[in-house]
Design a protein around this motif. Sequence first.
Motif, PDB file in Angstrom:
ATOM      1  N   PRO A   2      -9.922  41.585 -23.836  1.00 51.12           N
ATOM      2  CA  PRO A   2     -11.074  41.868 -22.974  1.00 51.12           C
ATOM      3  C   PRO A   2     -12.281  41.025 -23.373  1.00 51.12           C
ATOM      4  CG  PRO A   2     -10.933  43.496 -24.703  1.00 51.12           C
ATOM      5  CD  PRO A   2      -9.746  42.585 -24.888  1.00 51.12           C
ATOM      6  N   LYS A   6     -11.987  49.203 -29.689  1.00 49.12           N
ATOM      7  CA  LYS A   6     -10.551  48.960 -29.584  1.00 49.12           C
ATOM      8  C   LYS A   6      -9.727  50.224 -29.344  1.00 49.12           C
ATOM      9  CE  LYS A   6      -6.716  46.553 -31.824  1.00 49.12           C
ATOM     10  NZ  LYS A   6      -6.294  45.736 -32.992  1.00 49.12           N
ATOM     11  N   MET A  49     -10.374  51.625 -25.842  1.00 50.37           N
ATOM     12  CA  MET A  49      -9.794  50.814 -24.781  1.00 50.37           C
ATOM     13  C   MET A  49      -8.290  51.055 -24.665  1.00 50.37           C
ATOM     14  SD  MET A  49     -12.051  47.425 -25.474  1.00 50.37           S
ATOM     15  CE  MET A  49     -11.076  46.362 -24.448  1.00 50.37           C
ATOM     16  N   ALA A  50      -7.633  51.277 -25.793  1.00 46.66           N
ATOM     17  CA  ALA A  50      -6.206  51.612 -25.757  1.00 46.66           C
ATOM     18  C   ALA A  50      -6.002  52.941 -25.033  1.00 46.66           C
ATOM     19  CB  ALA A  50      -5.647  51.677 -27.170  1.00 46.66           C
ATOM     20  N   GLU A  82      -6.792  52.424 -21.208  1.00 45.58           N
ATOM     21  CA  GLU A  82      -5.730  51.713 -20.484  1.00 45.58           C
ATOM     22  C   GLU A  82      -4.530  52.626 -20.247  1.00 45.58           C
ATOM     23  OE1 GLU A  82      -3.267  47.501 -20.519  1.00 45.58           O
ATOM     24  OE2 GLU A  82      -4.467  48.058 -22.261  1.00 45.58           O
ATOM     25  N   PRO A  99     -16.284  47.865 -21.094  1.00 45.84           N
ATOM     26  CA  PRO A  99     -14.904  47.568 -21.508  1.00 45.84           C
ATOM     27  C   PRO A  99     -13.963  48.752 -21.322  1.00 45.84           C
ATOM     28  CG  PRO A  99     -16.462  46.747 -23.132  1.00 45.84           C
ATOM     29  CD  PRO A  99     -17.238  47.623 -22.199  1.00 45.84           C
ATOM     30  N   ALA A 116     -10.725  48.632 -18.990  1.00 45.63           N
ATOM     31  CA  ALA A 116      -9.403  48.986 -19.517  1.00 45.63           C
ATOM     32  C   ALA A 116      -8.706  49.995 -18.609  1.00 45.63           C
ATOM     33  CB  ALA A 116      -9.545  49.543 -20.933  1.00 45.63           C
ATOM     34  N   SER A 151      -7.557  48.078 -15.556  1.00 45.77           N
ATOM     35  CA  SER A 151      -6.428  47.224 -15.924  1.00 45.77           C
ATOM     36  C   SER A 151      -5.142  48.029 -15.996  1.00 45.77           C
ATOM     37  CB  SER A 151      -6.705  46.536 -17.263  1.00 45.77           C
ATOM     38  OG  SER A 151      -5.588  45.790 -17.685  1.00 45.77           O
ATOM     39  N   GLY A 152      -5.198  49.181 -16.661  1.00 47.38           N
ATOM     40  CA  GLY A 152      -4.017  50.040 -16.742  1.00 47.38           C
ATOM     41  C   GLY A 152      -3.585  50.538 -15.379  1.00 47.38           C
ATOM     42  N   LYS A 209      -1.950  47.373 -13.477  1.00 48.31           N
ATOM     43  CA  LYS A 209      -1.017  46.443 -14.130  1.00 48.31           C
ATOM     44  C   LYS A 209       0.417  46.613 -13.650  1.00 48.31           C
ATOM     45  CE  LYS A 209       0.112  49.172 -18.273  1.00 48.31           C
ATOM     46  NZ  LYS A 209       0.056  49.202 -19.744  1.00 48.31           N
ATOM     47  N   ASN A 211      -5.966  41.943 -15.871  1.00 48.46           N
ATOM     48  CA  ASN A 211      -6.368  42.144 -17.254  1.00 48.46           C
ATOM     49  C   ASN A 211      -7.741  42.779 -17.284  1.00 48.46           C
ATOM     50  OD1 ASN A 211      -8.488  39.859 -17.547  1.00 48.46           O
ATOM     51  ND2 ASN A 211      -6.709  38.864 -16.637  1.00 48.46           N
ATOM     52  N   MET A 212      -8.238  43.036 -18.482  1.00 49.01           N
ATOM     53  CA  MET A 212      -9.512  43.733 -18.604  1.00 49.01           C
ATOM     54  C   MET A 212     -10.697  42.881 -18.164  1.00 49.01           C
ATOM     55  SD  MET A 212      -8.931  45.824 -22.150  1.00 49.01           S
ATOM     56  CE  MET A 212      -7.380  46.692 -22.427  1.00 49.01           C
TER      57      MET A 212
END
Length: 527
Positions: free
Chosen positions: A316, A327, A330-331, A334, A366, A370, A373-374, A377, A384-385
């Motif tokens: 990102p 981080k 964002m996981a 997503e 962000p 995310a 993006s998820g 996808k 993508n982010m």
Amino acid sequence: MTKPKVLISDKMDPNAERILKERGCDVDVITGKTPEELKAIIGQYDGLAIRSATKVTQEIIDAATNLKVIGRAGIGVDNVDIPYASAKGIVVMNTPFGNSITTAEHAIAMIMALARQIPEANARTQAGEWPKNGFMGVEVTGKTLGLIGAGNIGSIVASRALGLRMKVIAYDPFLTEERAVEMGVEKVDLEALVTRADFITLHTPLTDETRNILSRERLEKTKTGVRIVNCARGGLIDEAALKDMLDSGQVAGAALDVFAVEPAKESPLFGSPNFICTPHLGASTTEAQVNVALQVAEQIADFLVTGGITNALNVPSLSAEEAPKLKPYMALAESLGSLVGQLAHGSLPKISIEVEGAAAHLNQKPITAAVLSGLMKHHSQSVNMVNAPFLARERGMEVREIRNEREGVYHTLVRVTVATSLGDRSVAGSLFGAGAPRLVEIFGIGIEADLDGHMLYIVNEDAPGFIGRIGSLLGEAGINIGTFHLGRRDAGGEAVVLLSVDQAIPQDVVDQACKLQGVKTVKALTF
């Protein structure tokens, strides 16, 4: 200070080299190298600019001991091992919008060529014939164009087709009614599109969901005499079925710029009546080649010189200070977006992302990127982010961000809510332990679960014996259960089950699960 070194390994507009040098990079232009020759030199470079000829494999990446960024001048990145590059800490970028107009114009050219049988008429005339009575074309004016995919390229095709006085109907899982009105098209489902369209053109990426989207079954449902154009990706059409439909006259003509296997030195379609093909020329105009070369050079230089990240496919846009804190969030975000994307049916015109407690003190952009993006996808490999917010805006999605500093049951929480035909539906997650993301609520039902790997989502009536029945079904299918998570609204009411399993769940097993007593919904998930 040593200048970063960039290798341009494929033929590219010379402006790319100029821009990289102007922005502080040393540049070598060395094209046509074999994989072994590339391996021998790649270790000295910080950046690699490519088109489609260079194959960035694991072996190349292992030899690229100093490589920090790979820039693809164009959209497709099939020639880059992105997961392996990510594992090695290499940023992979592309230029997703540099050749949009060119590709859209090629699709329009194919439509016109099909309508008037121009390639065959040209060939026979140049062969000394004068087959004036042998070619009876059709007008495009007043015809219905079915657009599969209404993103950047699809929307340009729609605009051009409307200028030709065609009626445009469009199918895209992310197209909202508001965006359809803005584009001047009618939003329809896929089944309606294939039965109504006089011309069909595809503008969607190749994913598991879109592979053979024009299957034999759907081709059989098309209007007799339909004409089909694909300038997007090979594999979107069942080519063997298309051959049969051309031979029978069900499909009056087809024009392909892309094939399931390329280069297409042979194909069952070659020689078919009213079949036109070109060798993947969608992006092949002088303007497009200049645009993508300029963009990839600017992006690589920005990253190597200033740290800026644009159109990255595996990271990102983040500052160095924000990255460690964001981080794990964002996981989590997503995964929540992916869950919503896999469970939702139809378009999602509105989505809200709420951060609560500790999450409310972070940069929310962000986190929002995310989630988006998820969400998307599973429909596009290139999302993508970085580009997810743009794609959401392009499709008319209304994205709302909510910040709530109060701390509730969980010290930090991310909630994703989408508007559906059945009302608002939300999922929520938190961070446990050392920043481990965890689902804590789904559609109003409390449930704690990791979202990882292959999973099975089930909504059922809360009644004795269900756990045994689903366990037996999976056991008989040879599918091992890793974890089992259960939540319910109240005793005897609606319950949700999330199972993690060790392998992908075949569709026939999902179908059998749907038939179990008390089951309302079953969905195989992948994270």
